[in-house]
Scaffold this motif. Sequence first.
Motif, short mmCIF file in Angstrom:
data_model
loop_
_atom_site.label_atom_id
_atom_site.label_comp_id
_atom_site.label_asym_id
_atom_site.label_seq_id
_atom_site.Cartn_x
_atom_site.Cartn_y
_atom_site.Cartn_z
N UNK A 84 0.83 -1.21 0.00
CA UNK A 84 0.00 0.00 0.00
C UNK A 84 0.86 1.26 0.00
N UNK A 85 1.94 1.25 0.78
CA UNK A 85 2.82 2.42 0.81
C UNK A 85 3.49 2.68 -0.52
N UNK A 86 3.88 1.60 -1.21
CA UNK A 86 4.49 1.78 -2.53
C UNK A 86 3.49 2.35 -3.52
N UNK A 87 2.27 1.87 -3.45
CA UNK A 87 1.22 2.43 -4.31
C UNK A 87 1.05 3.92 -4.05
N UNK A 88 1.04 4.31 -2.78
CA UNK A 88 0.92 5.73 -2.45
C UNK A 88 2.09 6.54 -2.94
N UNK A 89 3.30 5.99 -2.85
CA UNK A 89 4.50 6.73 -3.28
C UNK A 89 4.48 7.02 -4.77
N UNK A 90 3.89 6.13 -5.56
CA UNK A 90 3.87 6.34 -7.01
C UNK A 90 2.66 7.15 -7.48
N UNK A 91 1.55 6.99 -6.83
CA UNK A 91 0.33 7.65 -7.32
C UNK A 91 0.08 9.00 -6.67
N UNK A 92 0.58 9.22 -5.49
CA UNK A 92 0.38 10.50 -4.79
C UNK A 92 1.60 10.79 -3.94
N UNK A 93 2.71 11.15 -4.56
CA UNK A 93 3.96 11.33 -3.80
C UNK A 93 3.88 12.40 -2.72
N UNK A 94 2.96 13.35 -2.84
CA UNK A 94 2.84 14.39 -1.81
C UNK A 94 2.06 13.90 -0.59
#
Length: 426
Positions: free
Chosen positions: A118-128
Amino acid sequence: MGRVTQELQQQPSASSTGPLTRSIPTTVLLGLGGMVGAGVFLGPAPAAALAGRWFLLALVLTALATTCFVLASAGASAAHGEPGGSYTYIRDQLGPVPARIAGALALAGRSAAAAAIAGTLGAYTAPNRPEVVAVAAIVLGVAFNVAKLRLRAWGWRLVPVVLAVLAVVVVAAFALPPEGPPPVAQPGMPGADNPRGLLAAAAVSFFHFAGFERLTSPPSPAERYPQRTLRIALPIVMVAAVVTQLIVGAALLYQLGAARLALSRAPLGDLLVAADAATLRPLVAVGAAAAMLPLLIVALAAIRNTAVAAIRGRDVPVRATVAVGRRGPWRLDVVSGGLAAALTVTLGPVLALQLAASCLLFYYAFASAAARLILQDGPVWPMRAACVGMVVSVILGMCAPVPLLIATLGIAAIGAGAGAVIARRW
């Protein structure tokens, strides 16, 4: 208690809502879907931080160890024949104390794996605001599992999309040479070439391949694949996964170098920026979503399935069994999602990935030991693979970074102690 135990034994897995598609191509795509996720999109960074450019060799070592786990797990699952995955035959073959330790490691490792995905998904789709997207993805995954929707009906169709995105990234990486020589980390700094860190990087890299059990040891007999299909599909899956990850790793080293890669939180996105192809970053975000969302659903279901197996083994207090009934273990889905969300926020994807790899390595040491006992009168090669896998998993686990090793041993101790207390009071 007898009625609840009977319900547990009759409770179907939420993911087994229909017949499996048993064709070899579909099985291969499902296996690749379990290995082409956060390991590819994030995993090279912590591995490079430990060993520098040596992390590519670490990937090969981990792949060889995983091949042993695959052979042993597939053989033991076929011979054992009971629901619950590896946890069940660990308890049957090794006894309750090793099962409690293995169960605690599996729960912690799979919860950390879901957090890393989940964290990797967040880092790529919404880096802010990666935490917001990560938690929202976990909520979506919990809702998917509670609703008992069929993942296998469509999840494998997204794997070609992910592979196509990775191919575009690799082509972009090698299309233009780097603007200058990549920075070189000083000895002792993250990303410095360090052959001594090879085994530690191999331990962390186990996360790249940890999805094999979705094929070799599913939680219920209804989800098992024919042995003929596995004998053909599993070698293809392993070779394709290793080749894919080595090519992506080489592209990352070519454009970023080990020092920049070690500090990256979204390596493929940073690669595109370095290769003057930043306009392709939205495409990588789409690929990350296609890879991570199905994998997150499977990871959350794996936490639930491990908890159900522990309940069947009476390693969880009786009161927890109210989460399992005819309507499905939706309370366990909610609890597993809450645990994954908490780890996502507190640890972040990199630490969660490392913790997952460490816990799961020791878990598969127990699983390999149990598989060795099951297979002692069976085919020679799966039995030998179980022996080698047990030894290698312990060696790699002991070579993990010291904080992770301490945390893993602490989880194992808590699992053994809590299980003993529960057994006495139950």
